[in-house]
Motif scaffolding. Structure first.
Motif, PDB file in Angstrom:
ATOM      1  N   LYS A  38      10.507 128.658  62.937  1.00 12.26           N
ATOM      2  CA  LYS A  38      11.089 127.986  63.409  1.00 12.26           C
ATOM      3  C   LYS A  38      10.762 126.878  64.293  1.00 12.26           C
ATOM      4  O   LYS A  38      10.916 125.465  63.984  1.00 12.26           O
ATOM      5  N   GLU A  39       9.995 127.249  65.359  1.00 11.81           N
ATOM      6  CA  GLU A  39       9.263 126.513  66.001  1.00 11.81           C
ATOM      7  C   GLU A  39       8.352 125.629  65.634  1.00 11.81           C
ATOM      8  O   GLU A  39       8.053 124.399  65.808  1.00 11.81           O
ATOM      9  N   GLY A  67       9.728 123.044  63.250  1.00  8.37           N
ATOM     10  CA  GLY A  67      10.163 122.188  64.060  1.00  8.37           C
ATOM     11  C   GLY A  67       9.097 121.134  64.655  1.00  8.37           C
ATOM     12  O   GLY A  67       9.070 119.825  64.632  1.00  8.37           O
TER      13      GLY A  67
END
Length: 85
Positions: free
Chosen positions: A65-66, A69
């Motif tokens: 997710k990081e 993103g």
């Protein structure tokens, strides 16, 4: 190690594209990446994806997710810059 190499070849046979950028990979530029890094508690089983070396290096110790993103923000920033220059 031998296990990772066998696993990587199996992943290549099933889907020869990088999990993150979807570009084709081959044995020479492919890596196995942990979606949840081991440094953040990730284990190997059911946590590995095939990734190109470039994406794996940029992802580093970020979780998926990081990383996604980060990639979105980076791409958005580059698009904004291109509009003005």
């Amino acid at each position: 190690t031998g296990t990772i190499t066998r696993r990587r070849r199996k992943f290549l046979a099933l889907s020869p594209n990088c999990y993150y950028c979807q570009k084709p990979v081959h044995d020479g530029n492919s890596t196995m990446d942990h979606l949840l890094p081991r440094s953040k508690g990730g284990v190997t089983s059911n946590n590995l994806v095939l990734a190109c070396k470039s994406c794996n290096e940029v992802k580093g110790s970020r979780d998926v997710k990081e990383f996604l993103g980060y990639q979105f923000c980076k791409q958005h920033f580059e698009n904004v810059i291109l509009q003005y220059f």
